[in-house]
Design a protein around this motif. Structure first.
Motif, PDB file in Angstrom:
ATOM      1  N   LYS A   1      19.511 -27.893   1.076  1.00 30.92           N
ATOM      2  CA  LYS A   1      20.432 -26.786   1.326  1.00 30.92           C
ATOM      3  C   LYS A   1      19.741 -25.452   1.079  1.00 30.92           C
ATOM      4  N   ILE A   2      20.048 -24.447   1.896  1.00 30.05           N
ATOM      5  CA  ILE A   2      19.382 -23.163   1.800  1.00 30.05           C
ATOM      6  C   ILE A   2      19.676 -22.463   0.472  1.00 30.05           C
ATOM      7  N   ASP A   3      20.863 -22.684  -0.112  1.00 31.11           N
ATOM      8  CA  ASP A   3      21.156 -22.035  -1.386  1.00 31.11           C
ATOM      9  C   ASP A   3      20.290 -22.596  -2.511  1.00 31.11           C
ATOM     10  N   LEU A   4      19.961 -23.905  -2.437  1.00 30.36           N
ATOM     11  CA  LEU A   4      19.043 -24.483  -3.419  1.00 30.36           C
ATOM     12  C   LEU A   4      17.646 -23.898  -3.237  1.00 30.36           C
ATOM     13  N   ASN A   5      17.210 -23.774  -2.000  1.00 28.79           N
ATOM     14  CA  ASN A   5      15.922 -23.150  -1.717  1.00 28.79           C
ATOM     15  C   ASN A   5      15.871 -21.729  -2.241  1.00 28.79           C
ATOM     16  N   ALA A   6      16.962 -20.984  -2.035  1.00 24.83           N
ATOM     17  CA  ALA A   6      17.004 -19.587  -2.461  1.00 24.83           C
ATOM     18  C   ALA A   6      16.841 -19.471  -3.975  1.00 24.83           C
ATOM     19  N   ARG A   7      17.473 -20.370  -4.721  1.00 25.29           N
ATOM     20  CA  ARG A   7      17.337 -20.333  -6.182  1.00 25.29           C
ATOM     21  C   ARG A   7      15.895 -20.634  -6.608  1.00 25.29           C
ATOM     22  N   THR A   8      15.287 -21.628  -5.963  1.00 22.33           N
ATOM     23  CA  THR A   8      13.896 -21.967  -6.278  1.00 22.33           C
ATOM     24  C   THR A   8      12.971 -20.786  -5.988  1.00 22.33           C
ATOM     25  N   LEU A   9      13.129 -20.195  -4.805  1.00 24.97           N
ATOM     26  CA  LEU A   9      12.293 -19.070  -4.420  1.00 24.97           C
ATOM     27  C   LEU A   9      12.513 -17.881  -5.344  1.00 24.97           C
ATOM     28  N   GLY A  10      13.764 -17.675  -5.738  1.00 26.03           N
ATOM     29  CA  GLY A  10      14.089 -16.532  -6.592  1.00 26.03           C
ATOM     30  C   GLY A  10      13.412 -16.595  -7.941  1.00 26.03           C
ATOM     31  N   VAL A  11      13.443 -17.754  -8.568  1.00 26.39           N
ATOM     32  CA  VAL A  11      12.812 -17.912  -9.882  1.00 26.39           C
ATOM     33  C   VAL A  11      11.310 -17.658  -9.788  1.00 26.39           C
ATOM     34  N   LEU A  12      10.656 -18.247  -8.783  1.00 24.80           N
ATOM     35  CA  LEU A  12       9.213 -18.062  -8.618  1.00 24.80           C
ATOM     36  C   LEU A  12       8.877 -16.607  -8.335  1.00 24.80           C
ATOM     37  N   LEU A  13       9.696 -15.960  -7.518  1.00 23.91           N
ATOM     38  CA  LEU A  13       9.449 -14.557  -7.166  1.00 23.91           C
ATOM     39  C   LEU A  13       9.525 -13.657  -8.392  1.00 23.91           C
ATOM     40  N   LEU A  14      10.547 -13.831  -9.197  1.00 24.42           N
ATOM     41  CA  LEU A  14      10.718 -12.978 -10.372  1.00 24.42           C
ATOM     42  C   LEU A  14       9.546 -13.121 -11.343  1.00 24.42           C
ATOM     43  N   ILE A  15       9.084 -14.355 -11.540  1.00 22.09           N
ATOM     44  CA  ILE A  15       7.972 -14.574 -12.471  1.00 22.09           C
ATOM     45  C   ILE A  15       6.699 -13.927 -11.959  1.00 22.09           C
ATOM     46  N   GLU A  16       6.378 -14.133 -10.682  1.00 21.48           N
ATOM     47  CA  GLU A  16       5.126 -13.586 -10.168  1.00 21.48           C
ATOM     48  C   GLU A  16       5.177 -12.058 -10.080  1.00 21.48           C
ATOM     49  N   THR A  17       6.359 -11.490  -9.865  1.00 26.93           N
ATOM     50  CA  THR A  17       6.486 -10.031  -9.834  1.00 26.93           C
ATOM     51  C   THR A  17       6.204  -9.438 -11.213  1.00 26.93           C
ATOM     52  N   VAL A  18       6.779 -10.055 -12.250  1.00 24.40           N
ATOM     53  CA  VAL A  18       6.553  -9.579 -13.623  1.00 24.40           C
ATOM     54  C   VAL A  18       5.075  -9.678 -13.994  1.00 24.40           C
ATOM     55  N   LEU A  19       4.438 -10.802 -13.663  1.00 28.14           N
ATOM     56  CA  LEU A  19       3.022 -10.984 -13.979  1.00 28.14           C
ATOM     57  C   LEU A  19       2.156  -9.946 -13.264  1.00 28.14           C
ATOM     58  N   THR A  20       2.498  -9.663 -12.012  1.00 31.97           N
ATOM     59  CA  THR A  20       1.723  -8.676 -11.257  1.00 31.97           C
ATOM     60  C   THR A  20       1.850  -7.292 -11.877  1.00 31.97           C
ATOM     61  N   LEU A  21       3.055  -6.914 -12.277  1.00 32.14           N
ATOM     62  CA  LEU A  21       3.247  -5.602 -12.904  1.00 32.14           C
ATOM     63  C   LEU A  21       2.504  -5.499 -14.229  1.00 32.14           C
ATOM     64  N   VAL A  22       2.433  -6.616 -14.957  1.00 33.39           N
ATOM     65  CA  VAL A  22       1.700  -6.612 -16.228  1.00 33.39           C
ATOM     66  C   VAL A  22       0.235  -6.253 -15.991  1.00 33.39           C
ATOM     67  N   PHE A  23      -0.414  -6.932 -15.037  1.00 36.23           N
ATOM     68  CA  PHE A  23      -1.834  -6.613 -14.854  1.00 36.23           C
ATOM     69  C   PHE A  23      -2.033  -5.290 -14.111  1.00 36.23           C
ATOM     70  N   ASP A  24      -1.067  -4.867 -13.286  1.00 38.59           N
ATOM     71  CA  ASP A  24      -1.164  -3.532 -12.671  1.00 38.59           C
ATOM     72  C   ASP A  24      -1.267  -2.456 -13.752  1.00 38.59           C
ATOM     73  N   PHE A  25      -0.359  -2.526 -14.730  1.00 31.61           N
ATOM     74  CA  PHE A  25      -0.351  -1.507 -15.789  1.00 31.61           C
ATOM     75  C   PHE A  25      -1.581  -1.646 -16.696  1.00 31.61           C
ATOM     76  N   SER A  26      -2.101  -2.868 -16.833  1.00 30.19           N
ATOM     77  CA  SER A  26      -3.330  -3.024 -17.626  1.00 30.19           C
ATOM     78  C   SER A  26      -4.504  -2.362 -16.917  1.00 30.19           C
ATOM     79  N   PHE A  27      -4.521  -2.416 -15.587  1.00 28.89           N
ATOM     80  CA  PHE A  27      -5.592  -1.758 -14.831  1.00 28.89           C
ATOM     81  C   PHE A  27      -5.519  -0.235 -14.984  1.00 28.89           C
ATOM     82  N   VAL A  28      -4.295   0.290 -14.922  1.00 26.76           N
ATOM     83  CA  VAL A  28      -4.126   1.740 -14.985  1.00 26.76           C
ATOM     84  C   VAL A  28      -4.395   2.268 -16.396  1.00 26.76           C
ATOM     85  N   THR A  29      -3.999   1.516 -17.408  1.00 21.80           N
ATOM     86  CA  THR A  29      -4.205   1.977 -18.794  1.00 21.80           C
ATOM     87  C   THR A  29      -5.615   1.707 -19.302  1.00 21.80           C
TER      88      THR A  29
END
Length: 520
Positions: free
Chosen positions: A161-189
């Motif tokens: 079901k697409i709603d199950l897919n959406a939940r799976t994709l959402g969790v992965l997206l949020l984690i990878e976004t946070v990780l990317t922002l962490v190293f972005d700010f480490s590069f700038v600082t």
């Protein structure tokens, strides 16, 4: 077969052939769309490749420019989404504006473009898993083995079901976004030898033979936002949700990718970003992180880099399955493709076909791969990354650029034919500007395609690969012309989606009523 009241929609071999409605709301749709953009894959894979292969420092500025062009495009595209709710999205809009034959051509371009982009991700998926196994356990596992496992796993999720897919994709997206922002700010600082510099936003950095293909790479980073209308039939409120999600996705992608690519130039120094990208390729981000955030964070980043690739694979797989479903429903593919699963409401046949094609292509690249393992560097990236992933991604992006340019023109024609040119005037202007800008990007991308291949401008592949999109368009146009000649009633249905079946049902009911009156 209809169940319950006459207004209900059967999703299994039903007369109306609709995807199951009210499956996802705005948050779930936004997460599904953004997952296709694969933030971590773009930042760690696409952006360093663009710096290195194209030799252009101003990649952050390109993201801002392309984001502005896509925003112009979306004003008309979003308005169109209020009038047409169809899983065929881009090709359905083109059909409504430019006619069924043009829509048929666009449908095959869309199917080929999104399919080849999705298949390309199996290359980098298999390579990254192979590399991690080599790094941590010192075993040599050919890239195509985890790639084939990815094909199977995606096929399983694609049937759910697409709603199950959406939940799976959402969790992965949020984690990878946070990780990317962490190293972005480490590069700038913790900047590189040239400090915190805004040189990458200088227009003078946009020079070099690879500018056209760099634009194609950047467009590929955005691909996903335009997929929101594909899910219109499955959203709770398509009149508002689809357009809202598109603008949120463009805004997020523009800011996120421009900031992340700029942070990379800060970490390396603008003068060194091209050289280090050429040397490190997709390993650049991980090497920069290891110096700043240590082995633990880098290992975690590697894990979610792989899950982010999977999220992108699944998101594109879902889109391809829905395009195939819409084409089957419209008579552009065998009618069996226009069926949905009785249990999940997902376009099961389209999903299966995409998995089958993916399997064939991955096996083909595996058979022709002459790469080997290096005792220090691990698996050879030539076949999975530099060919399958990079070639497929850019060919697919070319197709999407062409589709968007054509859709922008179709939006103008659609509202003019409806007598709404005055009311929609400013949207028609933005659509016109977007169409011109997108065609310029398309032409320059094709012109510079040899740079991507690292080949002589006369090399056959520099025309063969973009020619895939031209071939898809020709096939679609021929199908459209044949239908127009031999099955005009099917041709008239192209781009109409479930609405055509509703109208046909109403006409059949009226005919039956008249026949009953005559008998009486």
């Amino acid at each position: 077969m209809l169940t319950g009241s006459s207004n209900e929609i059967s999703t299994f071999k039903g007369e109306q052939r609709a995807l199951r409605a009210n499956r996802i709301g705005a948050p779930a749709l936004l997460l599904s769309v953004l997952a296709a953009t694969a933030p971590l894959m773009v930042v760690a894979g696409v952006i360093p490749t663009t710096f290195g292969t194209m030799g252009i420092v101003g990649v952050p500025l390109l993201f801002v420019i392309v984001g502005a062009v896509l925003a112009l495009f979306s004003f008309g595209y979003a308005e169109m989404s209020r009038h047409v709710h169809n899983a065929g999205a881009l090709y359905a809009y083109i059909s409504r504006g430019l006619g069924g034959t043009a829509g048929a051509g666009a449908s095959y371009v869309a199917l080929f473009a999104y399919s080849i982009m999705q298949i390309g991700t199996y290359g980098i998926f298999g390579f990254e898993i192979s590399g991690q196994i080599f790094q941590h356990w010192h075993h040599n596992v050919d890239w195509w083995i985890p790639a084939l496992a990815g094909v199977v796993l995606t096929a399983v999720f694609g049937a759910l079901k697409i709603d199950l897919n959406a939940r799976t994709l959402g969790v992965l997206l949020l984690i990878e976004t946070v990780l990317t922002l962490v190293f972005d700010f480490s590069f700038v600082t913790d900047p590189g030898p040239q400090g915190v510099s805004l040189h990458a936003f200088d227009p003078g950095t946009l020079s070099g033979a690879g500018l056209g293909t760099a634009l194609c790479f950047v467009i590929a980073g955005f691909v996903g936002f335009e997929q929101a209308p594909v899910y219109a039939e499955e959203t709770s409120d398509p009149q508002r949700v689809v357009s809202k999600v598109m603008f949120l996705a463009i805004g997020f992608a523009t800011v996120f990718f421009a900031f992340s690519s700029w942070a990379i130039t800060v970490a390396t120094g603008p003068s060194h970003v091209v050289g280090q990208s050429q040397q490190q390729s997709a390993n650049l981000i991980f090497a920069l992180n290891q110096d700043r955030l240590g082995n633990g964070f880098t290992d975690l980043l590697n894990v979610f880099f792989i899950t982010g690739i999977f999220a992108s694979m699944l998101s594109f797989h879902n889109v391809v399955a829905r395009y195939a479903f819409a084409m089957g429903r419209d008579g552009l593919l065998p009618s069996a493709v226009g069926r949905t699963s009785k249990t999940s409401g997902a376009p099961a046949v389209g999903s299966f076909l995409q998995s089958a094609v993916s399997l064939i292509v991955v096996v083909g690249f595996a058979v022709t791969d002459n790469g080997h393992f290096d005792k220090q560097m691990g698996p050879d990236p030539t076949a999975p990354v530099l060919r399958l992933f990079t070639w497929a991604g850019n060919v697919g992006a070319l197709g999407v650029v062409l589709l968007m340019a054509t859709a922008a023109v179709a939006v103008i024609v659609f509202f003019v034919k409806r007598g709404a040119a005055g009311v929609q005037a400013w949207r028609l202007v933005t659509s016109g500007l977007a169409a011109v800008a997108l065609m310029v990007i398309f032409v320059y991308s094709v012109k510079d395609f040899a740079v991507l291949l690292g080949a002589n401008p006369g090399h056959g592949l520099r025309w063969v690969l973009p020619g895939i999109i031209a071939l898809a368009a020709v096939i679609g146009l021929v199908v459209g012309l044949v239908l127009h000649s031999r099955k005009p009633e099917v041709h008239a249905r192209i781009g109409q989606g479930n609405e055509a079946f509703q109208l046909q049902k109403a006409a059949d009911a009226a005919d039956a009523a008249r026949a009953g009156d005559a008998t009486a």
